[in-house]
Design a protein around this motif. Sequence first.
Motif, mmCIF file in Angstrom:
data_model
loop_
_atom_site.group_PDB
_atom_site.id
_atom_site.type_symbol
_atom_site.label_atom_id
_atom_site.label_comp_id
_atom_site.label_asym_id
_atom_site.label_seq_id
_atom_site.Cartn_x
_atom_site.Cartn_y
_atom_site.Cartn_z
ATOM 1 N N MET A 143 0.812 -1.180 0.000
ATOM 2 C CA MET A 143 0.000 0.000 0.000
ATOM 3 C C MET A 143 0.863 1.253 0.000
ATOM 4 O O MET A 143 0.976 1.908 -1.004
ATOM 5 C CB MET A 143 -0.973 0.010 1.173
ATOM 6 C CG MET A 143 -2.214 -0.844 0.897
ATOM 7 S SD MET A 143 -3.225 -1.255 2.312
ATOM 8 C CE MET A 143 -3.461 0.322 3.077
ATOM 9 N N ARG A 179 4.060 4.134 1.857
ATOM 10 C CA ARG A 179 5.053 4.529 2.850
ATOM 11 C C ARG A 179 4.342 5.061 4.091
ATOM 12 O O ARG A 179 3.194 5.468 4.023
ATOM 13 C CB ARG A 179 5.919 5.655 2.291
ATOM 14 C CG ARG A 179 6.729 5.287 1.062
ATOM 15 C CD ARG A 179 7.614 6.464 0.686
ATOM 16 N NE ARG A 179 8.357 6.205 -0.531
ATOM 17 C CZ ARG A 179 7.940 6.519 -1.736
ATOM 18 N NH1 ARG A 179 6.774 7.098 -1.893
ATOM 19 N NH2 ARG A 179 8.669 6.247 -2.794
ATOM 20 N N THR A 234 -1.020 4.954 -1.524
ATOM 21 C CA THR A 234 -1.347 3.585 -1.158
ATOM 22 C C THR A 234 -2.333 2.942 -2.115
ATOM 23 O O THR A 234 -3.219 3.593 -2.631
ATOM 24 C CB THR A 234 -1.911 3.522 0.266
ATOM 25 O OG1 THR A 234 -2.248 2.180 0.573
ATOM 26 C CG2 THR A 234 -3.110 4.396 0.447
ATOM 27 N N ASP A 254 -4.696 -0.496 -2.167
ATOM 28 C CA ASP A 254 -5.190 -1.665 -1.452
ATOM 29 C C ASP A 254 -5.703 -2.688 -2.445
ATOM 30 O O ASP A 254 -6.101 -2.356 -3.544
ATOM 31 C CB ASP A 254 -6.340 -1.239 -0.539
ATOM 32 C CG ASP A 254 -6.182 -1.769 0.856
ATOM 33 O OD1 ASP A 254 -5.439 -2.738 1.025
ATOM 34 O OD2 ASP A 254 -6.814 -1.205 1.752
ATOM 35 N N ARG A 300 4.872 -0.480 -7.819
ATOM 36 C CA ARG A 300 5.947 -0.299 -6.834
ATOM 37 C C ARG A 300 7.144 0.428 -7.433
ATOM 38 O O ARG A 300 7.892 1.094 -6.719
ATOM 39 C CB ARG A 300 6.361 -1.656 -6.257
ATOM 40 C CG ARG A 300 5.246 -2.298 -5.439
ATOM 41 C CD ARG A 300 5.688 -3.618 -4.840
ATOM 42 N NE ARG A 300 6.173 -3.439 -3.479
ATOM 43 C CZ ARG A 300 7.326 -3.920 -3.028
ATOM 44 N NH1 ARG A 300 8.116 -4.587 -3.831
ATOM 45 N NH2 ARG A 300 7.677 -3.738 -1.778
ATOM 46 N N LYS A 326 3.268 1.519 -2.496
ATOM 47 C CA LYS A 326 3.223 0.242 -1.814
ATOM 48 C C LYS A 326 1.890 -0.446 -2.069
ATOM 49 O O LYS A 326 0.900 0.201 -2.402
ATOM 50 C CB LYS A 326 3.476 0.403 -0.316
ATOM 51 C CG LYS A 326 4.916 0.778 0.006
ATOM 52 C CD LYS A 326 5.188 0.696 1.499
ATOM 53 C CE LYS A 326 6.658 0.977 1.791
ATOM 54 N NZ LYS A 326 6.945 0.855 3.248
ATOM 55 N N GLY A 366 -1.062 -3.240 -0.696
ATOM 56 C CA GLY A 366 -1.624 -3.961 0.428
ATOM 57 C C GLY A 366 -2.780 -4.838 -0.014
ATOM 58 O O GLY A 366 -3.363 -4.640 -1.082
ATOM 59 N N ASP A 420 3.243 -5.389 0.654
ATOM 60 C CA ASP A 420 3.822 -4.610 1.751
ATOM 61 C C ASP A 420 3.025 -4.718 3.041
ATOM 62 O O ASP A 420 3.544 -4.400 4.110
ATOM 63 C CB ASP A 420 3.932 -3.143 1.340
ATOM 64 C CG ASP A 420 4.889 -2.954 0.169
ATOM 65 O OD1 ASP A 420 6.087 -3.192 0.346
ATOM 66 O OD2 ASP A 420 4.429 -2.593 -0.927
ATOM 67 N N GLY A 421 1.784 -5.145 2.954
ATOM 68 C CA GLY A 421 0.955 -5.323 4.136
ATOM 69 C C GLY A 421 -0.307 -6.062 3.748
ATOM 70 O O GLY A 421 -0.873 -5.804 2.688
ATOM 71 N N ASP A 422 -0.740 -7.002 4.577
ATOM 72 C CA ASP A 422 -1.931 -7.774 4.236
ATOM 73 C C ASP A 422 -2.745 -8.060 5.484
ATOM 74 O O ASP A 422 -2.201 -8.380 6.537
ATOM 75 C CB ASP A 422 -1.580 -9.075 3.507
ATOM 76 C CG ASP A 422 -0.446 -9.860 4.164
ATOM 77 O OD1 ASP A 422 0.347 -9.262 4.916
ATOM 78 O OD2 ASP A 422 -0.355 -11.079 3.932
ATOM 79 N N VAL A 453 0.262 -1.012 6.656
ATOM 80 C CA VAL A 453 1.346 -0.439 5.859
ATOM 81 C C VAL A 453 1.749 0.955 6.329
ATOM 82 O O VAL A 453 2.466 1.678 5.644
ATOM 83 C CB VAL A 453 0.963 -0.407 4.362
ATOM 84 C CG1 VAL A 453 0.867 -1.814 3.795
ATOM 85 C CG2 VAL A 453 -0.312 0.349 4.145
ATOM 86 N N CYS A 504 -5.336 6.665 -0.357
ATOM 87 C CA CYS A 504 -5.526 5.258 -0.690
ATOM 88 C C CYS A 504 -6.499 5.069 -1.838
ATOM 89 O O CYS A 504 -7.476 5.797 -1.964
ATOM 90 C CB CYS A 504 -6.063 4.495 0.523
ATOM 91 S SG CYS A 504 -5.100 4.683 2.019
#
Length: 246
Positions: A1, A3, A13, A15, A119, A124, A126, A152-154, A177, A185
Motif C-alpha cells: 500500500m 510509505r 497507497t 489496497d 511499486r 506500496k 496492500g 507490503d501489508g496484508d 502499511v 488510498c
Amino acid sequence: MARPETNFRHRQTRDRNWGGTLTRWHDVDFHAESLALAEAVRRTPSPDDDHHAHAERLHRAGDVVWGRSRDHQQSATISDLFAEAGLDHEPDLLSAYYEFWEPHTLTDPEVRPMWEELRATGLKVGVLSNTVWPREWHVGFFERDGVYDLVDGDVYTSEVPWTKPSPLAFGAAMEAVGVSDPAACVYVGDRLFDDVWGAHNAGLRAIHVPHSTIPVNQVGHTEGEPDATVTSLSEIPAVVRRLDAS
C-alpha cells in the motif's frame, strides 16, 4: 500500500481485494464445498453421525456467518462455521476442504507485472480480504504463485473483528502499511458493496473490476459508484496515475 505518511503529492497507497480480483472469478459448487468441509467433523459412533447431514448444517452455517459479514461486518473463522453448525471438528482434517478450494486460488498472471509497475513508482501494495481462512493459507497461495514478495501489508478478516465494508477493516489494512490518511488510498475490488461503497465510506477512492457474478444474498444494501472501472488488472497503473492527477 504505502510509505509511512508524509507530504507526498501523489496518492501513497493501493489496497487490494483477493478473490475475484487478484484471482479470477470461479463459479463454485457450494454443496460440494460443504461436503469437503464436513470431512473435518469429529466423527462419533452415533446414528447422528451422518456426513451429508453435517454438510447441510455447515452449508446453512455458512449462510448465517456470511450474512453477519454482509449486515453487521462481523468477521468469522473456519472454527466459527463449525460452532454455528453445532459440530466439533479436527483442524488437521481440513485437507479435503483446502484441496477443494486450491484450484480456485491461482493468482491472475497480470498481478505480478501490475504490482511491479506500481511499486516502481514508489507506491506500496496492500491486501485486504473478507475470508474465514487463516492467514497462512492466503500467504501460502501468494508464495506458491511468486507474488508475496511484492505485498507490503496484508489483512485477512479472519484475524480481525471486522469485515468489509466496515471502515475499521479498511483502517486495519491502512495500519498494516503505516498509513493514516484514507485520501492517500485507492482500493481495487470486484464488489460494489464491500469494496466500492465500503472504500468510499471509509474515505478511500475505489476501482471496480467487474468480472465476478456476485450472489444475490451477498450484494448488500448499497452499490457504490467507482472512481474508475477496469476490465484488466494491467490497466490499473494507468488509472492510478490518472486518479493521482485529477
